[in-house]
Design a protein around this motif. Structure first.
Motif, PDB file in Angstrom:
ATOM      1  N   ARG A  61       0.113  13.182   9.049  1.00  0.00           N
ATOM      2  CA  ARG A  61      -1.249  13.718   9.161  1.00  0.00           C
ATOM      3  C   ARG A  61      -2.257  12.616   9.474  1.00  0.00           C
ATOM      4  O   ARG A  61      -3.242  12.857  10.155  1.00  0.00           O
ATOM      5  CB  ARG A  61      -1.650  14.428   7.868  1.00  0.00           C
ATOM      6  N   PHE A  62      -2.002  11.400   8.973  1.00  0.00           N
ATOM      7  CA  PHE A  62      -2.933  10.296   9.162  1.00  0.00           C
ATOM      8  C   PHE A  62      -2.451   9.288  10.197  1.00  0.00           C
ATOM      9  O   PHE A  62      -3.210   8.431  10.640  1.00  0.00           O
ATOM     10  CB  PHE A  62      -3.177   9.582   7.831  1.00  0.00           C
ATOM     11  N   GLY A  63      -1.164   9.370  10.548  1.00  0.00           N
ATOM     12  CA  GLY A  63      -0.625   8.457  11.553  1.00  0.00           C
ATOM     13  C   GLY A  63      -0.579   7.024  11.063  1.00  0.00           C
ATOM     14  O   GLY A  63      -0.401   6.756   9.875  1.00  0.00           O
ATOM     15  N   ARG A  64      -0.761   6.096  11.965  1.00  0.00           N
ATOM     16  CA  ARG A  64      -0.665   4.663  11.644  1.00  0.00           C
ATOM     17  C   ARG A  64      -1.706   4.200  10.634  1.00  0.00           C
ATOM     18  O   ARG A  64      -1.595   3.105  10.091  1.00  0.00           O
ATOM     19  CB  ARG A  64      -0.781   3.841  12.913  1.00  0.00           C
ATOM     20  N   TYR A  65      -2.699   5.007  10.399  1.00  0.00           N
ATOM     21  CA  TYR A  65      -3.767   4.613   9.481  1.00  0.00           C
ATOM     22  C   TYR A  65      -3.395   4.820   8.023  1.00  0.00           C
ATOM     23  O   TYR A  65      -4.097   4.355   7.134  1.00  0.00           O
ATOM     24  CB  TYR A  65      -5.055   5.376   9.812  1.00  0.00           C
ATOM     25  N   HIS A  66      -2.303   5.524   7.776  1.00  0.00           N
ATOM     26  CA  HIS A  66      -1.854   5.742   6.399  1.00  0.00           C
ATOM     27  C   HIS A  66      -1.300   4.425   5.860  1.00  0.00           C
ATOM     28  O   HIS A  66      -0.539   3.729   6.547  1.00  0.00           O
ATOM     29  CB  HIS A  66      -0.778   6.831   6.352  1.00  0.00           C
ATOM     30  N   PRO A  67      -1.635   4.044   4.632  1.00  0.00           N
ATOM     31  CA  PRO A  67      -1.178   2.743   4.097  1.00  0.00           C
ATOM     32  C   PRO A  67       0.344   2.605   3.988  1.00  0.00           C
ATOM     33  O   PRO A  67       0.869   1.495   4.065  1.00  0.00           O
ATOM     34  CB  PRO A  67      -1.824   2.659   2.717  1.00  0.00           C
ATOM     35  N   ASP A  68       1.050   3.716   3.824  1.00  0.00           N
ATOM     36  CA  ASP A  68       2.511   3.658   3.674  1.00  0.00           C
ATOM     37  C   ASP A  68       3.247   3.993   4.964  1.00  0.00           C
ATOM     38  O   ASP A  68       4.450   4.233   4.942  1.00  0.00           O
ATOM     39  CB  ASP A  68       2.968   4.640   2.581  1.00  0.00           C
ATOM     40  N   TYR A  69       2.555   4.013   6.078  1.00  0.00           N
ATOM     41  CA  TYR A  69       3.135   4.448   7.350  1.00  0.00           C
ATOM     42  C   TYR A  69       4.434   3.714   7.674  1.00  0.00           C
ATOM     43  O   TYR A  69       5.470   4.340   7.890  1.00  0.00           O
ATOM     44  CB  TYR A  69       2.118   4.253   8.483  1.00  0.00           C
ATOM     45  N   ASN A  70       4.414   2.405   7.702  1.00  0.00           N
ATOM     46  CA  ASN A  70       5.598   1.637   8.103  1.00  0.00           C
ATOM     47  C   ASN A  70       6.761   1.818   7.128  1.00  0.00           C
ATOM     48  O   ASN A  70       7.908   1.960   7.542  1.00  0.00           O
ATOM     49  CB  ASN A  70       5.253   0.150   8.247  1.00  0.00           C
ATOM     50  N   ILE A  71       6.456   1.833   5.855  1.00  0.00           N
ATOM     51  CA  ILE A  71       7.504   1.982   4.833  1.00  0.00           C
ATOM     52  C   ILE A  71       8.162   3.348   4.943  1.00  0.00           C
ATOM     53  O   ILE A  71       9.396   3.466   4.968  1.00  0.00           O
ATOM     54  CB  ILE A  71       6.906   1.788   3.423  1.00  0.00           C
ATOM     55  N   VAL A  72       7.346   4.392   5.032  1.00  0.00           N
ATOM     56  CA  VAL A  72       7.881   5.754   5.091  1.00  0.00           C
ATOM     57  C   VAL A  72       8.663   5.964   6.384  1.00  0.00           C
ATOM     58  O   VAL A  72       9.749   6.555   6.369  1.00  0.00           O
ATOM     59  CB  VAL A  72       6.745   6.791   4.948  1.00  0.00           C
ATOM     60  N   MET A  73       8.149   5.473   7.498  1.00  0.00           N
ATOM     61  CA  MET A  73       8.841   5.647   8.775  1.00  0.00           C
ATOM     62  C   MET A  73      10.219   4.974   8.744  1.00  0.00           C
ATOM     63  O   MET A  73      11.196   5.523   9.234  1.00  0.00           O
ATOM     64  CB  MET A  73       8.001   5.095   9.932  1.00  0.00           C
ATOM     65  N   LYS A  74      10.280   3.802   8.162  1.00  0.00           N
ATOM     66  CA  LYS A  74      11.557   3.074   8.078  1.00  0.00           C
ATOM     67  C   LYS A  74      12.515   3.793   7.124  1.00  0.00           C
ATOM     68  O   LYS A  74      13.683   4.019   7.453  1.00  0.00           O
ATOM     69  CB  LYS A  74      11.312   1.649   7.607  1.00  0.00           C
ATOM     70  N   ASP A  75      12.012   4.157   5.950  1.00  0.00           N
ATOM     71  CA  ASP A  75      12.863   4.794   4.941  1.00  0.00           C
ATOM     72  C   ASP A  75      13.411   6.144   5.399  1.00  0.00           C
ATOM     73  O   ASP A  75      14.578   6.453   5.162  1.00  0.00           O
ATOM     74  CB  ASP A  75      12.105   4.965   3.625  1.00  0.00           C
ATOM     75  N   ILE A  76      12.573   6.939   6.075  1.00  0.00           N
ATOM     76  CA  ILE A  76      13.048   8.262   6.518  1.00  0.00           C
ATOM     77  C   ILE A  76      14.161   8.110   7.543  1.00  0.00           C
ATOM     78  O   ILE A  76      15.138   8.843   7.524  1.00  0.00           O
ATOM     79  CB  ILE A  76      11.895   9.145   7.056  1.00  0.00           C
ATOM     80  N   ARG A  77      14.035   7.133   8.419  1.00  0.00           N
ATOM     81  CA  ARG A  77      15.085   6.910   9.424  1.00  0.00           C
ATOM     82  C   ARG A  77      16.383   6.451   8.775  1.00  0.00           C
ATOM     83  O   ARG A  77      17.470   6.892   9.169  1.00  0.00           O
ATOM     84  CB  ARG A  77      14.614   5.875  10.455  1.00  0.00           C
ATOM     85  N   LEU A  78      16.278   5.560   7.804  1.00  0.00           N
ATOM     86  CA  LEU A  78      17.483   5.073   7.118  1.00  0.00           C
ATOM     87  C   LEU A  78      18.185   6.198   6.358  1.00  0.00           C
ATOM     88  O   LEU A  78      19.414   6.324   6.415  1.00  0.00           O
ATOM     89  CB  LEU A  78      17.117   3.932   6.168  1.00  0.00           C
ATOM     90  N   GLN A  79      17.410   7.016   5.664  1.00  0.00           N
ATOM     91  CA  GLN A  79      18.008   8.107   4.904  1.00  0.00           C
ATOM     92  C   GLN A  79      18.627   9.151   5.829  1.00  0.00           C
ATOM     93  O   GLN A  79      19.717   9.658   5.561  1.00  0.00           O
ATOM     94  CB  GLN A  79      16.971   8.763   3.998  1.00  0.00           C
ATOM     95  N   LYS A  80      17.936   9.462   6.903  1.00  0.00           N
ATOM     96  CA  LYS A  80      18.480  10.448   7.853  1.00  0.00           C
ATOM     97  C   LYS A  80      19.764   9.934   8.474  1.00  0.00           C
ATOM     98  O   LYS A  80      20.739  10.668   8.597  1.00  0.00           O
ATOM     99  CB  LYS A  80      17.460  10.767   8.943  1.00  0.00           C
ATOM    100  N   ARG A  81      19.774   8.681   8.854  1.00  0.00           N
ATOM    101  CA  ARG A  81      20.980   8.101   9.454  1.00  0.00           C
ATOM    102  C   ARG A  81      22.148   8.136   8.473  1.00  0.00           C
ATOM    103  O   ARG A  81      23.268   8.460   8.850  1.00  0.00           O
ATOM    104  CB  ARG A  81      20.709   6.684   9.934  1.00  0.00           C
ATOM    105  N   ALA A  82      21.877   7.796   7.219  1.00  0.00           N
ATOM    106  CA  ALA A  82      22.937   7.813   6.207  1.00  0.00           C
ATOM    107  C   ALA A  82      23.515   9.227   6.053  1.00  0.00           C
ATOM    108  O   ALA A  82      24.736   9.390   5.963  1.00  0.00           O
ATOM    109  CB  ALA A  82      22.404   7.306   4.871  1.00  0.00           C
TER     110      ALA A  82
END
Length: 147
Positions: A61-82
């Motif tokens: 909803r907030f895009g790159r401006y969200h403070p957790d953007y990079n962490i969440v984007m990385k974590d979701i990809r890792l979990q989905k891949r697993a």
């Protein structure tokens, strides 16, 4: 008003449902689903992924401006891949696709038995791969029909 014809149609629909639910494809799906959801580690991973998906949607909803953007984007990809690389999850997805294809085929056959102009749901490879010339395929012309 309920007529004998309607009662017959309902009975035939019930029979078809029983046949489909006892099919080999549905049995394979049930086995694959049981294999995934009887594994405590996988159930925990799926729940964690679901929670992460909710965080992902909030971040989107907030895009790159969200403070957790990079962490969440990385974590979701890792979990989905697993999850995607897990053999049991992959087998369940394939079984789901097979059952969906069966349901789509049966739905299409029933629709065409009623009338050639009955529109069937789009979005399935079964429906979008056929090239109709009636323009009533529901794909908006993506099958090269005259919609």
């Amino acid at each position: 008003m309920m007529t004998d014809e309607w009662v017959t149609i309902i009975e035939k629909a019930d029979d078809l449902t029983k046949i489909m639910l006892s099919s080999e494809l549905v049995e394979e799906y049930n086995k694959a689903r049981e294999a995934v959801y009887s594994n405590e580690h996988l159930v925990k991973s799926i729940k964690e992924f679901t929670v992460m998906k909710e965080r992902y949607e909030e971040v989107q909803r907030f895009g790159r401006y969200h403070p957790d953007y990079n962490i969440v984007m990385k974590d979701i990809r890792l979990q989905k891949r697993a999850l995607d690389l897990n053999e049991k999850v992959a087998a369940l997805r394939l079984a789901e696709n097979d059952v969906q294809h069966l349901f789509d085929e049966v739905g299409s056959i029933i629709a065409l038995s009623v009338s050639e102009s009955v529109k069937v749901p789009a979005g399935s490879a079964f429906f979008t791969s056929s090239s109709c010339s009636s323009g009533s395929c529901g794909t908006g012309g993506s099958c090269s029909c005259s919609a």
